[in-house]
Write a protein that holds these residues in place. Structure first.
Motif, short mmCIF file in Angstrom:
data_model
loop_
_atom_site.label_atom_id
_atom_site.label_comp_id
_atom_site.label_asym_id
_atom_site.label_seq_id
_atom_site.Cartn_x
_atom_site.Cartn_y
_atom_site.Cartn_z
N UNK A 393 0.84 -1.16 0.06
CA UNK A 393 0.06 -0.03 0.17
C UNK A 393 0.90 1.26 -0.10
N UNK A 394 2.07 1.41 0.77
CA UNK A 394 2.74 2.18 0.83
C UNK A 394 3.53 2.74 -0.35
N UNK A 395 3.71 1.76 -1.34
CA UNK A 395 4.31 2.04 -2.59
C UNK A 395 3.61 2.79 -3.69
N UNK A 396 2.15 3.04 -3.13
CA UNK A 396 1.24 3.68 -4.27
C UNK A 396 1.36 5.28 -3.74
N UNK A 397 1.62 5.97 -5.12
CA UNK A 397 1.99 7.24 -5.01
C UNK A 397 0.76 8.18 -4.76
N UNK A 398 -0.33 7.72 -5.54
CA UNK A 398 -1.52 8.63 -5.67
C UNK A 398 -2.28 8.36 -4.06
N UNK A 399 -2.22 9.50 -3.50
CA UNK A 399 -2.73 9.47 -2.00
C UNK A 399 -4.09 8.79 -1.69
N UNK A 400 -4.89 9.09 -2.62
CA UNK A 400 -6.41 8.39 -2.46
C UNK A 400 -6.20 6.86 -2.63
N UNK A 401 -5.81 6.56 -3.77
CA UNK A 401 -5.60 5.10 -3.95
C UNK A 401 -4.94 4.41 -2.68
N UNK A 402 -3.69 5.05 -2.39
CA UNK A 402 -2.69 4.56 -1.25
C UNK A 402 -3.65 4.37 -0.03
N UNK A 403 -4.61 5.24 0.40
CA UNK A 403 -5.23 5.24 1.62
C UNK A 403 -6.48 4.19 1.40
N UNK A 404 -6.86 3.71 0.25
CA UNK A 404 -8.28 2.96 0.23
C UNK A 404 -7.43 1.58 0.02
N UNK A 405 -6.27 1.41 -0.14
CA UNK A 405 -5.44 0.06 -0.39
C UNK A 405 -5.23 -0.44 0.84
N UNK A 406 -4.80 0.73 1.97
CA UNK A 406 -4.22 0.36 3.30
C UNK A 406 -5.54 0.10 4.02
N UNK A 407 -6.69 0.96 3.80
CA UNK A 407 -7.93 0.58 4.47
C UNK A 407 -8.42 -0.78 4.24
N UNK A 408 -8.38 -1.12 2.84
CA UNK A 408 -8.76 -2.47 2.49
C UNK A 408 -8.00 -3.34 3.17
N UNK A 409 -6.71 -3.58 3.08
CA UNK A 409 -5.87 -4.42 3.57
C UNK A 409 -6.05 -4.70 5.08
N UNK A 410 -6.09 -3.26 5.71
CA UNK A 410 -6.20 -3.55 7.31
C UNK A 410 -7.80 -4.20 7.65
N UNK A 411 -8.83 -3.92 7.00
CA UNK A 411 -9.98 -4.22 7.10
C UNK A 411 -10.15 -5.70 7.14
N UNK A 412 -9.50 -6.43 5.97
CA UNK A 412 -9.64 -7.65 5.73
C UNK A 412 -8.63 -8.54 6.83
N UNK A 413 -7.60 -7.76 6.89
CA UNK A 413 -6.68 -8.39 7.70
C UNK A 413 -7.35 -8.78 9.20
N UNK A 414 -8.09 -7.56 9.57
CA UNK A 414 -8.64 -7.72 11.07
C UNK A 414 -10.01 -8.69 11.10
N UNK A 415 -10.50 -8.50 9.99
CA UNK A 415 -11.56 -9.64 9.83
C UNK A 415 -11.18 -11.25 9.87
#
Length: 613
Positions: A393-415
């Motif tokens: 997720x951190x490798x993504x330059x676009x801030x909006x896409x980066x934030x959504x990838x991080x949120x998606x990964x975190x939510x799925x990991x926690x679930x």
């Protein structure tokens, strides 16, 4: 001022025509094209068409015709150079300065392209000749039809060091070397670069032959050989078959990237035309940009073997810094041991279409690559998975896409790893039945203790417990501990208080150290740390042998210090790659990522070997 044709071609390719025309003309979609009322003459019925695929406009009413540069010069009254400069600024390109050398390079490029075209025709003639019998037999075994041979202009290079050189001798050996058709040995002698190979002409986006790929027919290495990079050919900036697949992709909304030339041709025989291939290398940033110009989500469909899947993952990692809203990839996985050509031969177009229909979004592919088949039985291993997802997720330059990838990964990991058990459905009260009170939730004290410890590092907590239990460990490792940057301020405060106390009185035993910490106002913090530690190592036990305690404590300190260093270097390398997109920066980032994974693995091995189970 004369500009290199290659620069102008690149400029036309980078700047779509329709948005430029659309600033002056109201355009509406008409199939693959756009149409509107012509700006060059008065009309009420639209007869002015813009074709982005081919990069030109045409009016069927007055005959106006041109490309994006001409539109600015004719419609907006700009000079040629001014128009080029405006478009170059829009595309982020630098206009080359006029010089005799630039004019010479432009003339050379035209000459070399002409030579490549002549060579392609000669190779086709050789395929039809007696010398091409082996190549024709190979194509027959692969099931390539005569129509495909003609459509893709396949040819054959005889097993001779001088056949092509002789056929094109009027061009001169130096030009043939520059065009990538001849090689030159250390003693200065020239020779045919392609010998005994099935030849695949490689065209630029405008359909002009700029190089070749040659497939060995006998016991020749390498199996595939490309034209040498030079003024005409750059394998990292081209996609095989893009000139044919691009218009089809625009119409279908789909572009499929496969591994090799034969994959493209084999699937094309099943009437699936929107396929391209990189030229024997991993997908580059430029090739990804070319694919994104055709469709928003190209499909990567590499072979189902290990090498193919590694190539797919590498392309995904290269794509991450370039992701933008609506610009992504999908990844299709072939059955193990099959390539697209094999699949089409076995099951026809429906089998290949089924694979494409099952293609995964990039985020899903990355998630599965990091979680499926992984041993996540321990907290350390789960932490390693989470860290790898964070790096993606951190490798993504676009801030909006980066934030959504991080949120998606975190939510799925926690679930996946922190899912709460479902509360059983409430049973209706039955008169006369024994009443059972529902289970109470956690007490406020327990909830506050858990929440208060969320940001603390478990490994650092264990180290602090080790110091509280065995204060003598500070003699050897106190300096390394003091240098560790701790993100949790409470851990840092306790670490500093312990080291300060032992600096004044190095002979303090455990009980005396705890009393000293009480006098310094951190006794409660020490008590919480002792109670909150969940990692059981030799150095956290009072009865552990001194030798093992000192060894294991030092290993833990060194591992945490190494991981901290790698995190800082990786953050810097990722930021550098985002801005440069250079191969060297990408390789440095990947090397650091591999080193960090190895350190995490070492941490897991250490934790598992030392844990008191």
């Amino acid at each position: 001022m004369s500009l290199p044709p290659a620069f102008l071609d690149e400029l036309r390719a980078r700047v779509p025509l329709a948005p430029v025309v659309g600033r002056r003309v109201k355009l509406v979609r008409a199939g693959r094209e756009w149409k509107g009322c012509c700006p060059f003459h008065n009309e009420k019925t639209p007869s002015f068409y813009v074709n982005d695929d081919k990069g030109f406009y045409h009016c069927f009413g007055c005959g106006a015709h041109g490309d994006v540069i001409r539109f600015l010069t004719e419609q907006e009254g700009m000079g040629f150079i001014d128009a080029v400069k405006q478009l170059a600024a829009q595309a982020g390109m630098e206009v080359p300065s006029e010089s005799p050398e630039a004019r010479a390079r432009a003339e050379v490029a035209d000459t070399l392209q002409s030579l490549a075209g002549r060579a392609a025709e000669w190779f086709q003639t050789q395929l039809r000749s007696t010398a091409g019998a082996e190549a024709r037999a190979y194509l027959d075994r692969r099931g390539v039809s005569a129509a495909m041979i003609k459509d893709f202009a396949l040819g054959f290079s005889p097993d001779s060091r001088t056949a092509l050189k002789t056929a094109l001798k009027d061009a001169g050996e130096d030009k043939l070397v520059e065009a990538g058709l001849l090689g030159r040995s250390d003693d200065g002698q020239t020779y045919d670069r392609f010998r005994g190979r099935l030849m695949f002409p490689i065209r630029d986006r405008r359909g002009r032959v700029v190089g070749f790929g040659g497939r060995a027919l006998g016991d020749i290495q390498p199996k595939y050989l490309n034209s040498a990079d030079g003024p005409l050919f750059d394998k990292g900036r081209l996609l095989y078959n893009l000139d044919r697949a691009g218009p089809v992709a625009h119409k279908s909304g789909r572009l499929v990237v496969v591994e090799g030339y034969m994959d493209v041709i084999g699937v094309a025989q099943a009437s699936i035309a929107e396929l391209v291939a990189p030229l024997g290398t991993a997908m580059t940033e430029t090739q990804l940009a070319l694919a994104w110009r055709q469709v928003d989500e190209p499909i990567l469909c590499f072979d189902g073997d290990g090498a193919g899947q590694r190539a797919a993952l590498r392309a995904c990692l290269r794509a991450l810094p370039l992701l933008a809203p609506a610009k992504s990839l999908r990844i299709a996985t072939l059955p193990p041991g099959e390539d697209p050509d094999d699949l089409v031969k076995r099951g026809g177009a429906p089998a290949f279409e089924a694979v494409l229909a099952a293609a995964l979004p990039l985020s899903e592919y990355l998630w599965r690559s990091e979680t499926e088949g992984q041993d996540t039985a321990t907290p350390e291993r789960r932490a390693a998975v989470r860290q790898r997802l964070k790096v993606h997720a951190d490798a993504i330059a676009d801030p909006s896409v980066r934030a959504l990838y991080a949120a998606d990964f975190n939510a799925r990991f926690d679930a996946l790893y922190f899912a709460r058990p479902e509360r059983p459905p409430r049973q209706p009260f039955v008169r006369g039945a024994r009443y059972v009170a529902p289970l109470a939730g956690a007490s406020p004290a327990l909830r506050s203790r858990g929440l208060g410890n969320q940001t603390a590092s478990g490994e650092v907590t264990a180290l602090l417990v080790g110091l509280l239990t065995h204060p003598g460990l500070a003699d050897r490792h106190g300096e390394a501990l003091a240098a560790l940057p701790l993100s949790d301020p409470r851990q840092a405060e306790l670490r500093d208080a312990i080291l300060s106390a032992l600096a004044v009185r190095p002979d303090l035993e455990s009980d005396a150290l705890n009393a000293d910490l009480v006098s310094r106002g951190v006794g409660g913090l020490a008590d919480v740390t002792l109670k909150s530690n969940r990692l059981r190592f030799s150095f956290t036990r009072k009865d552990a042998p001194a030798e093992a305690t000192a060894r294991d404590f030092g290993m833990m300190v060194d591992t945490i210090a190494a991981r901290t260093r790698i995190e800082l270097e990786l953050e810097t390398a990722t930021a550098r790659f985002r801005s440069s997109l250079e191969d060297s920066d990408f390789e440095r980032q990947q090397a650091l990522l591999a080193e960090r994974v190895e350190i995490d693995s070492a941490m897991m091995r250490l934790a598992e070997s030392l844990r008191d189970d």
